[in-house]
Design a protein around this motif. Structure first.
Motif, PDB file in Angstrom:
ATOM      1  N   PRO A  81      -1.179   0.973  37.703  1.00  0.00           N
ATOM      2  CA  PRO A  81      -0.475   0.446  38.876  1.00  0.00           C
ATOM      3  C   PRO A  81      -1.240   0.661  40.176  1.00  0.00           C
ATOM      4  O   PRO A  81      -1.227  -0.206  41.055  1.00  0.00           O
ATOM      5  CB  PRO A  81       0.844   1.226  38.869  1.00  0.00           C
ATOM      6  N   THR A  82      -1.915   1.794  40.300  1.00  0.00           N
ATOM      7  CA  THR A  82      -2.658   2.090  41.525  1.00  0.00           C
ATOM      8  C   THR A  82      -3.860   1.164  41.718  1.00  0.00           C
ATOM      9  O   THR A  82      -4.410   1.085  42.811  1.00  0.00           O
ATOM     10  CB  THR A  82      -3.142   3.547  41.518  1.00  0.00           C
ATOM     11  N   GLY A 114       4.155  -0.698  39.747  1.00  0.00           N
ATOM     12  CA  GLY A 114       3.872   0.225  40.835  1.00  0.00           C
ATOM     13  C   GLY A 114       4.338  -0.356  42.157  1.00  0.00           C
ATOM     14  O   GLY A 114       5.276  -1.155  42.198  1.00  0.00           O
ATOM     15  N   THR A 115       3.661   0.018  43.229  1.00  0.00           N
ATOM     16  CA  THR A 115       4.108  -0.388  44.563  1.00  0.00           C
ATOM     17  C   THR A 115       3.515  -1.709  45.039  1.00  0.00           C
ATOM     18  O   THR A 115       4.013  -2.295  45.993  1.00  0.00           O
ATOM     19  CB  THR A 115       3.754   0.707  45.593  1.00  0.00           C
TER      20      THR A 115
END
Length: 282
Positions: A81-82, A114-115
């Protein structure tokens, strides 16, 4: 042997997982032999990820496949995700390709949400497919609500597979997720298909009903657990083993046809869900 079709590619329904492989240098030869044994038994899919050992699993796979014709393999890797942004994803995929020693993977998965905005991640996955660094892309650890959100995006329905935890002791995906994916022709990849040490139902292989079915088929308990997973349509199982004999047995489980009586016994031991459950994740 049962098969699954992913993005137009028909592959045997049992492949090779690599989570926790490549971490111990003293096991390298044995683990490479396990991958070779699985492939020799008929497997084509090797599932790995940049997360696994911070790249060590991909490096191990690269060593194992360096002399194997590329068209005999179906390689899956995943982006963290990062790294799932327009800024970082291509660099991550390039690093994975270098460790694997190949020019492209067959399927590149978004490991979990993720974000980064989902639209940005999906657009970048599609771009990397268009430029030929992966033949197809998919997602992992997505539930029905995630997939419904995905399907609203312009490129969303181009997803080629979703990979989630699924085994006889963790059947929550059967309530609605498998049906949703079947309806939308989205293949399912089952990780930890024989259970996991830190899971509630960790010792599925010791259950009396599982052992009874295994005896009927002159098979191991693990083979029965795998045969049960791939008895579901369009489900690919990716068990991990660092033991060459076990890796071979895992793949050969794809030849086992469970009977209605077998399935009834297994259902009695581990009933199907009767309501929507939170998605199990390891």
């Amino acid at each position: 042997m049962q098969t699954v079709t992913i993005a137009g590619n028909q592959v045997p329904a049992i492949g090779l997982g690599t989570w926790h492989m490549g971490d111990d240098p003293s096991l390298q030869t044995q683990e490479i032999n396990a991958i070779h044994a699985g492939l020799a038994a008929g497997a084509e899919v090797i599932d790995t990820a940049e997360m696994y050992g911070s790249g060590r699993a991909e490096t191990l796979v690269g060593k194992a496949i360096k002399d194997i014709p590329r068209d005999q393999l179906y390689l899956i890797s995943k982006v963290l995700p990062t790294n799932a942004s327009k800024q970082h994803m291509e660099r991550s995929l390039d690093a994975s390709l270098k460790r694997l020693g190949v020019d492209e993977v067959d399927l590149y998965l978004y490991h979990w949400r993720g974000t980064t905005p989902l639209a940005e991640t999906i657009d970048e996955l599609q771009r990397l497919t268009t430029v030929g660094k992966t033949k197809a892309w998919g997602i992992s650890n997505f539930d029905v609500s995630d997939l419904e959100e995905l399907w609203q995006l312009p490129n969303g329905p181009k997803a080629a597979a979703n990979e989630d935890l699924f085994n006889l002791g963790s059947r929550g995906v059967e309530y609605s997720l498998l049906d949703w994916q079947a309806k939308h022709e989205l293949p399912f990849i089952a990780y930890s298909p024989v259970g996991a040490p830190d899971q509630l139902n960790a010792h599925l292989d010791r259950n009396p009903n599982v052992l009874k079915v295994a005896q009927r088929h002159n098979a191991s308990a693990y083979q029965i657990l795998l045969a049960w997973v791939v008895s579901h349509q369009q489900v690919l199982a990716i068990p991990q083993s660092s033991n060459p004999d076990h890796a071979k047995e895992n793949v050969l489980a794809g030849d086992i046809q469970l009977t209605a009586d077998d399935l009834k016994l297994l259902d009695e031991a581990y009933p199907a869900p009767t309501e929507k459950l939170p998605l199990d994740v390891l």
